[in-house]
Design a protein around this motif. Structure first.
Motif, PDB file in Angstrom:
ATOM      1  N   GLU A  37     -42.545  -1.529 -52.539  1.00  0.00           N
ATOM      2  CA  GLU A  37     -43.813  -2.074 -52.046  1.00  0.00           C
ATOM      3  C   GLU A  37     -43.908  -3.554 -52.410  1.00  0.00           C
ATOM      4  N   GLU A  38     -43.554  -3.882 -53.653  1.00  0.00           N
ATOM      5  CA  GLU A  38     -43.570  -5.287 -54.081  1.00  0.00           C
ATOM      6  C   GLU A  38     -42.543  -6.104 -53.308  1.00  0.00           C
ATOM      7  N   PHE A  39     -41.373  -5.531 -53.091  1.00  0.00           N
ATOM      8  CA  PHE A  39     -40.327  -6.213 -52.334  1.00  0.00           C
ATOM      9  C   PHE A  39     -40.789  -6.482 -50.906  1.00  0.00           C
ATOM     10  N   ASN A  40     -41.390  -5.488 -50.284  1.00  0.00           N
ATOM     11  CA  ASN A  40     -41.887  -5.659 -48.917  1.00  0.00           C
ATOM     12  C   ASN A  40     -43.030  -6.671 -48.859  1.00  0.00           C
ATOM     13  N   LYS A  41     -43.859  -6.720 -49.903  1.00  0.00           N
ATOM     14  CA  LYS A  41     -44.920  -7.741 -49.951  1.00  0.00           C
ATOM     15  C   LYS A  41     -44.292  -9.130 -50.010  1.00  0.00           C
ATOM     16  N   LEU A  42     -43.218  -9.264 -50.791  1.00  0.00           N
ATOM     17  CA  LEU A  42     -42.507 -10.544 -50.852  1.00  0.00           C
ATOM     18  C   LEU A  42     -41.970 -10.901 -49.470  1.00  0.00           C
ATOM     19  N   LEU A  43     -41.341  -9.942 -48.800  1.00  0.00           N
ATOM     20  CA  LEU A  43     -40.825 -10.188 -47.447  1.00  0.00           C
ATOM     21  C   LEU A  43     -41.941 -10.599 -46.496  1.00  0.00           C
ATOM     22  N   GLU A  44     -43.064  -9.895 -46.567  1.00  0.00           N
ATOM     23  CA  GLU A  44     -44.192 -10.225 -45.689  1.00  0.00           C
ATOM     24  C   GLU A  44     -44.720 -11.621 -45.984  1.00  0.00           C
ATOM     25  N   SER A  45     -44.734 -12.024 -47.265  1.00  0.00           N
ATOM     26  CA  SER A  45     -45.222 -13.361 -47.602  1.00  0.00           C
ATOM     27  C   SER A  45     -44.268 -14.442 -47.095  1.00  0.00           C
ATOM     28  N   LEU A  46     -42.988 -14.104 -46.976  1.00  0.00           N
ATOM     29  CA  LEU A  46     -42.009 -15.069 -46.473  1.00  0.00           C
ATOM     30  C   LEU A  46     -42.010 -15.142 -44.948  1.00  0.00           C
ATOM     31  N   LYS A  47     -42.435 -14.042 -44.312  1.00  0.00           N
ATOM     32  CA  LYS A  47     -42.394 -14.002 -42.847  1.00  0.00           C
ATOM     33  C   LYS A  47     -43.398 -14.996 -42.278  1.00  0.00           C
ATOM     34  N   GLY A  48     -43.018 -15.520 -41.192  1.00  0.00           N
ATOM     35  CA  GLY A  48     -43.863 -16.485 -40.501  1.00  0.00           C
ATOM     36  C   GLY A  48     -43.022 -17.137 -39.440  1.00  0.00           C
ATOM     37  N   GLU A  49     -43.468 -18.295 -39.024  1.00  0.00           N
ATOM     38  CA  GLU A  49     -42.747 -19.012 -37.992  1.00  0.00           C
ATOM     39  C   GLU A  49     -41.347 -19.399 -38.441  1.00  0.00           C
ATOM     40  N   ASN A  50     -41.197 -19.683 -39.708  1.00  0.00           N
ATOM     41  CA  ASN A  50     -39.917 -20.151 -40.254  1.00  0.00           C
ATOM     42  C   ASN A  50     -39.349 -19.147 -41.256  1.00  0.00           C
ATOM     43  N   PHE A  51     -39.272 -17.897 -40.869  1.00  0.00           N
ATOM     44  CA  PHE A  51     -38.828 -16.831 -41.769  1.00  0.00           C
ATOM     45  C   PHE A  51     -37.452 -17.129 -42.373  1.00  0.00           C
ATOM     46  N   GLY A  52     -36.513 -17.560 -41.534  1.00  0.00           N
ATOM     47  CA  GLY A  52     -35.170 -17.886 -42.022  1.00  0.00           C
ATOM     48  C   GLY A  52     -35.200 -19.012 -43.039  1.00  0.00           C
ATOM     49  N   PHE A  53     -36.046 -20.001 -42.801  1.00  0.00           N
ATOM     50  CA  PHE A  53     -36.157 -21.130 -43.731  1.00  0.00           C
ATOM     51  C   PHE A  53     -36.789 -20.678 -45.045  1.00  0.00           C
ATOM     52  N   GLU A  54     -37.754 -19.774 -44.972  1.00  0.00           N
ATOM     53  CA  GLU A  54     -38.391 -19.251 -46.194  1.00  0.00           C
ATOM     54  C   GLU A  54     -37.390 -18.459 -47.035  1.00  0.00           C
ATOM     55  N   ILE A  55     -36.551 -17.656 -46.379  1.00  0.00           N
ATOM     56  CA  ILE A  55     -35.498 -16.934 -47.109  1.00  0.00           C
ATOM     57  C   ILE A  55     -34.551 -17.941 -47.751  1.00  0.00           C
ATOM     58  N   PHE A  56     -34.186 -18.961 -46.989  1.00  0.00           N
ATOM     59  CA  PHE A  56     -33.330 -20.028 -47.512  1.00  0.00           C
ATOM     60  C   PHE A  56     -33.945 -20.658 -48.763  1.00  0.00           C
ATOM     61  N   LEU A  57     -35.218 -21.016 -48.715  1.00  0.00           N
ATOM     62  CA  LEU A  57     -35.868 -21.643 -49.880  1.00  0.00           C
ATOM     63  C   LEU A  57     -35.854 -20.708 -51.089  1.00  0.00           C
ATOM     64  N   HIS A  58     -36.164 -19.437 -50.847  1.00  0.00           N
ATOM     65  CA  HIS A  58     -36.168 -18.445 -51.938  1.00  0.00           C
ATOM     66  C   HIS A  58     -34.776 -18.339 -52.571  1.00  0.00           C
ATOM     67  N   ASN A  59     -33.747 -18.198 -51.745  1.00  0.00           N
ATOM     68  CA  ASN A  59     -32.387 -18.068 -52.264  1.00  0.00           C
ATOM     69  C   ASN A  59     -31.895 -19.352 -52.916  1.00  0.00           C
ATOM     70  N   THR A  60     -32.333 -20.500 -52.396  1.00  0.00           N
ATOM     71  CA  THR A  60     -31.927 -21.786 -52.970  1.00  0.00           C
ATOM     72  C   THR A  60     -32.523 -21.975 -54.360  1.00  0.00           C
ATOM     73  N   GLU A  61     -33.763 -21.550 -54.549  1.00  0.00           N
ATOM     74  CA  GLU A  61     -34.372 -21.616 -55.890  1.00  0.00           C
ATOM     75  C   GLU A  61     -33.533 -20.827 -56.893  1.00  0.00           C
ATOM     76  N   ILE A  62     -33.073 -19.676 -56.471  1.00  0.00           N
ATOM     77  CA  ILE A  62     -32.238 -18.836 -57.335  1.00  0.00           C
ATOM     78  C   ILE A  62     -30.896 -19.514 -57.581  1.00  0.00           C
ATOM     79  N   ALA A  63     -30.273 -20.016 -56.529  1.00  0.00           N
ATOM     80  CA  ALA A  63     -28.920 -20.581 -56.634  1.00  0.00           C
ATOM     81  C   ALA A  63     -28.883 -21.878 -57.436  1.00  0.00           C
ATOM     82  N   LEU A  64     -29.860 -22.742 -57.250  1.00  0.00           N
ATOM     83  CA  LEU A  64     -29.806 -24.033 -57.947  1.00  0.00           C
ATOM     84  C   LEU A  64     -29.882 -23.859 -59.467  1.00  0.00           C
ATOM     85  N   ALA A  65     -30.602 -22.844 -59.917  1.00  0.00           N
ATOM     86  CA  ALA A  65     -30.656 -22.570 -61.363  1.00  0.00           C
ATOM     87  C   ALA A  65     -29.296 -22.133 -61.891  1.00  0.00           C
ATOM     88  N   MET A  66     -28.458 -21.608 -61.018  1.00  0.00           N
ATOM     89  CA  MET A  66     -27.127 -21.164 -61.434  1.00  0.00           C
ATOM     90  C   MET A  66     -26.193 -22.331 -61.741  1.00  0.00           C
TER      91      MET A  66
END
Length: 185
Positions: A37-66
């Motif tokens: 449910e929490e995961f799907n809420k995260l997905l819903e919060s990312l969805k929008g006109e730029n869903f792919g870009f939102e996923i990119f931003l989320h994954n980039t935040e994770i990757a840059l810390a690496m």
């Protein structure tokens, strides 16, 4: 260059092993439903006109810390275990996923391969940076490869985010990706 390639594959293996460890966790059904449910809420919060870009931003935040020397390796392992746990939770609520080897989702999807490559590149650069610090090597020698690798990671994650958004939008509601309302029943 040979050492760089070897380190990339070492951390590809580390990430894959950590993901597999997380995917093997036993998740009680009630806990899996809450997690999803929490995961799907995260997905819903990312969805929008730029869903792919939102996923990119989320994954980039994770990757840059690496890329952070030393810390990035631990962060990458934590991220891999967490992602594996998400798969385990999905498998608990979606029996069809129980028949799919967890690593197949990473190695069989284009966005999974792109994310795996990006995270492995970042984690291995973290290792190289920490080794340079321990050896007291001049860090300015590390800037050019670091900037190039950050660019590669950003490119991989941008393309991967677009592909992942496309796949989620086109396969949501299928047996593999349950919707929030399905989890409440």
């Amino acid at each position: 260059m040979k050492k760089r390639i070897i380190l990339f594959f070492v951390f590809l293996g580390v990430f894959s092993a950590a993901f597999s460890l997380g995917a093997e966790m036993q998740v009680p059904e009630e806990e899996a439903k809450i997690f999803l449910e929490e995961f799907n809420k995260l997905l819903e919060s990312l969805k929008g006109e730029n869903f792919g870009f939102e996923i990119f931003l989320h994954n980039t935040e994770i990757a840059l810390a690496m890329f952070i020397p030393g810390f990035g390796i631990g962060w990458g392992i934590f991220s891999a275990v967490s992602t594996g746990f998400a798969f385990a939770a999905l498998a608990t609520t979606t029996p069809l996923l129980g028949n799919i080897p967890p690593l197949a989702l990473i190695f069989a999807t284009p966005f999974g391969l792109m994310e795996l490559a990006a995270y492995s590149l970042a984690m291995s650069r973290s290792f190289i940076l920490i080794m340079a610090l321990f050896k007291k090597s001049p860090l300015k020698e590390q800037w050019k490869p670091l900037v190039i690798e950050i660019g590669i990671v950003i490119g991989l994650l941008l393309l991967g985010g677009i592909i992942e958004a496309y796949m989620i939008e086109n396969f949501e509601g299928e047996d593999l990706i349950p919707k929030i309302e399905d989890l409440k029943n």
